[in-house]
Enzyme design. Structure first.
Site, PDB file in Angstrom:
ATOM      1  N   THR A 128       0.830  -1.214   0.000  1.00 47.52           N
ATOM      2  CA  THR A 128       0.000   0.000   0.000  1.00 47.52           C
ATOM      3  C   THR A 128       0.861   1.259   0.000  1.00 47.52           C
ATOM      4  O   THR A 128       0.584   2.190  -0.765  1.00 47.52           O
ATOM      5  CB  THR A 128      -0.930   0.038   1.230  1.00 47.52           C
TER       6      THR A 128
ATOM      7  N   GLU B 281      11.738  10.001   7.512  1.00 44.33           N
ATOM      8  CA  GLU B 281      10.629  10.760   8.109  1.00 44.33           C
ATOM      9  C   GLU B 281       9.420   9.871   8.347  1.00 44.33           C
ATOM     10  O   GLU B 281       8.733   9.980   9.369  1.00 44.33           O
ATOM     11  CB  GLU B 281      10.260  11.925   7.187  1.00 44.33           C
TER      12      GLU B 281
ATOM     13  N   ILE C 122       3.323  12.867   9.606  1.00 41.04           N
ATOM     14  CA  ILE C 122       3.683  14.092  10.343  1.00 41.04           C
ATOM     15  C   ILE C 122       5.167  14.411  10.148  1.00 41.04           C
ATOM     16  O   ILE C 122       6.000  13.547  10.425  1.00 41.04           O
ATOM     17  CB  ILE C 122       3.439  13.913  11.861  1.00 41.04           C
TER      18      ILE C 122
ATOM     19  N   GLU D  90      -3.469  -5.887  13.991  1.00 41.66           N
ATOM     20  CA  GLU D  90      -3.078  -7.125  13.331  1.00 41.66           C
ATOM     21  C   GLU D  90      -3.696  -8.326  14.051  1.00 41.66           C
ATOM     22  O   GLU D  90      -4.100  -8.225  15.215  1.00 41.66           O
ATOM     23  CB  GLU D  90      -1.548  -7.290  13.400  1.00 41.66           C
TER      24      GLU D  90
ATOM     25  N   LYS E  24      10.226   3.599  17.646  1.00 41.64           N
ATOM     26  CA  LYS E  24      10.151   5.006  17.237  1.00 41.64           C
ATOM     27  C   LYS E  24      10.782   5.910  18.290  1.00 41.64           C
ATOM     28  O   LYS E  24      11.490   6.862  17.965  1.00 41.64           O
ATOM     29  CB  LYS E  24       8.687   5.382  16.980  1.00 41.64           C
TER      30      LYS E  24
END
Lengths: 440, 440
Positions: free
Chosen positions: A13, A129, A136, A190, A205
């Protein structure tokens, strides 16, 4: 017109989203940059399908290794995900002189310290990014927009699945297991949700954000991590009663104890004041709140996942690199916000040393003296209470008690809780949540 | 190590903030950039005072024109404010080959279309992050972070004074005049507050945001502008009753009617859903909400003014330019996000063509048939109502009526309101506010 040629690994996707922007927004991109970006090649395991997009003119290949070594590719977009073979393809691309853009937080969190020095040595750029906060532009904000600041704290709602579940639990008074099922049915979670709900994705992250904030090395393995699976509807209601909302936050703070510097990194469900800006971030939205010594509080809000938002961030990175292409890459901000030679090994603060306010939920037998026993243990440990709520008795003749403490260290709190858990009258597992009042 | 030499015009609060960062955060800046930034000169009218900062090693001058032409200055920071002499100094600096960073929204809004082509022709950069949203790196987000998107809307809370006043009016149920006095006493509003409260400052900033969003020319004079001075505590309460909060928003949207493109730009008090992210932006905080065709909604939140946050943005611009210094400036994103040759003359949409939902507040005589007369005029104009609230009678025997309409054009609404105002039973000025349901 200067042209940068892109090779794309992975036509899932997000890959399709990236291809769509590069094809459909060609004119916009040229108007912005005065240069062109062209998608020349794309690799995927399954090519015999309808991509919903006209890919004529794009060389389709089932062999990613062909693309990372191809002469007609200047920049490789890695959208395979996971550690391997993504890492090998990225290393090979860099070794072949190609810039890299990726949305792969696991790759950066685990192998960033191999990849960034390699890229720097080759004069190449790595863009990621899309790996943190989806669409964002929070990495750019931290790396460049806040570059004049010593960063004082980072708070992130970084996982849309968890935020969706917590929002729904709050809005509907529903329990975790029911909402998880619903989220799975809707495609927000999931089939095996561990990676999201146990905080691992957030920890990936956070480790990247912390390293970029403080100029330290990425230490994903050292992030203290708790997920949301033990939160009940009753906890959310109790927190609300005391003026708080529960969010899964990634938290990073720097500490200077004399010469020694430490980085505090933790991921856990967190009570935040209900009227704070970050408490309003609902559903699958993400937000990152970054405070600096000059800028004070800032926050960046948007979609943390999804084809189109993630593709937006990937293409922004491609465009940055195109600005510097072919001979100005050395003039772009370094990927991690500090030149590679100045990034430091900074120890991670042991979780025991973290100072927090705590929410403690106990189930106790409904008998005299229990609260006295619990609170005298807390007093022994010099932990003072901000609030104590005793709830109505359960059918099982147990009573939930919820306490909110003032600040203490995690080590001290855990020692006290261990003694409390040892009391005969304390029936079930004790739930400990942490509170952050300093969020904006 | 490469060094960029800065000359500073204006040692007011922001100037001192900039000097403070450049001096105190020297090491941090070098670690980030691998280059050095040095403050070499600063000009101010009054030099014989305590700056609260060790400026030894900085050449202090009472003559700004010396600095904009000095051989030892690579970049001029303009913090004088206003149109002139700021414009003349900036033009002279550019003509002398110096990059420019400014926090001056009035200058960019009014003279940007002279300055940007001049800078581009000279291969120089103009940074103005601090001009919009203070410390929030929103210009960088729009220009670079969202560069892959066609921008679909911009909503900004861009003036801290107005947001402070509206927040206080809401929290305390107080009227505009009283809160304004308090804001003036606290230093949140100027003695002559016109520039802030009548929306002019917001219009300056919006005109810059719109041009950057759509690749159009800056047209400050064409922004439709209304301030907050007509809002009463009763309006804020009525809006709240219907699920809305009132914020002074700058709004920009692109319109394509066949071949013709238009830019819609308006500044006015706006009803936003009380649970929207932008409705939570309180006190003197600013926020900019930007939506793009791929990224969907994003928002950027932080301090819109103040010495330290504004200085943070100024120095971020200096650091960007230092990255490209001395020979990579051509590889930075162009100041307005589009290469100068591709920025277009796009007409501004006439306010009459804007489509909004409206809040209408009337004071009517308490007599039979008034509501029928008012609503039948609206029906004549095919304006349908979402809500109508008749409030309790005033002492003066007048009754406030508040209506919320569905969408219609501004021209149609104004025609209807003009007829309503002509009714004998309608006593006082009619207040019209606009509503934006599409904010996140």
């Amino acid at each position: 017109m200067t042209e940068l040629r892109v090779g794309l690994l992975g036509l899932g996707t997000i890959g399709i989203g990236v291809a769509r922007i590069l094809i459909e927004q060609q004119d916009l991109i040229s108007r912005r940059l005065g240069k062109q970006v062209r998608l020349v090649a794309a690799a995927d395991r399954v090519l015999d399908r309808d991509f919903g997009l006209d890919l004529s003119g794009v060389r389709l290949s089932s062999d990613a290794s062909e693309i990372v070594t191809a002469d007609d590719v200047d920049l490789v977009v890695e959208l395979i995900g996971g550690y391997e073979p993504a890492r090998t393809f990225v290393v090979t691309a860099l070794e072949h002189g190609k810039h890299v853009v990726t949305a792969n937080k696991a790759l950066i969190a685990k192998h960033g310290e191999e990849l960034f020095p390699l890229a720097a040595a080759k004069g190449l750029q790595i863009g990621f990014e899309a790996a943190v906060g989806g669409g964002i532009p929070c990495m750019k904000a931290l790396r460049e927009g806040l570059a004049a600041n010593a960063i004082e704290s980072v708070y992130g709602i970084l996982n849309g699945t968890c935020n969706f579940i917590l929002t729904k639990m709050e809005n509907e008074g529903a329990d975790y297991a029911d909402v998880l099922k619903e989220a799975q049915a809707l495609g927000y979670a999931e089939a095996d949700p561990t990676f999201d709900v146990e905080g691992i994705d957030t920890a990936h992250k956070l480790s990247i954000l912390a390293a970029m904030a403080f100029g330290s090395k990425i230490k994903f393995d050292e992030v203290y991590t708790e997920g949301i699976s033990k939160i009940t509807a009753a906890d959310i209601a109790s927190a609300h009663e005391m003026g708080y909302r529960i969010k899964l936050l990634g938290i990073a703070k720097p500490h200077a104890n004399g010469e020694l510097q430490q980085v505090e990194m933790r991921v856990h469900p967190t009570l935040v004041p209900v009227d704070s800006q970050i408490a309003q971030v609902s559903d699958s939205y993400n937000a990152v709140q970054i405070s600096g010594d000059f800028v004070e509080h800032t926050m960046y809000f948007g979609r943390g996942a999804g084809e189109r938002p993630t593709a937006s961030a990937v293409v922004a990175d491609i465009m940055d690199i195109t600005s510097g292409f072919p001979d100005g890459i050395a003039h772009l901000a370094p990927p991690m916000g500090f030149v590679e030679s100045s990034r430091r090994e900074i120890p991670t603060m042991p979780i025991e040393d973290a100072v927090c306010e705590y929410y403690i939920r106990l189930m106790v037998k409904d008998q005299p003296g229990v609260i006295a026993a619990v609170t005298s243990i807390l007093a022994d440990h010099r932990i003072s209470l901000e609030a104590l709520i005793q709830k109505e008795r359960h059918a099982s003749n147990t009573v939930p008690i919820v306490m909110m403490t003032h600040e203490t260290t995690e080590g001290n709190l855990q020692a006290a809780v261990s003694r409390i858990t040892g009391l005969d009258a304390v029936e079930e597992d004790v739930l400990i949540l942490r509170k952050e009042s300093a969020v904006a």
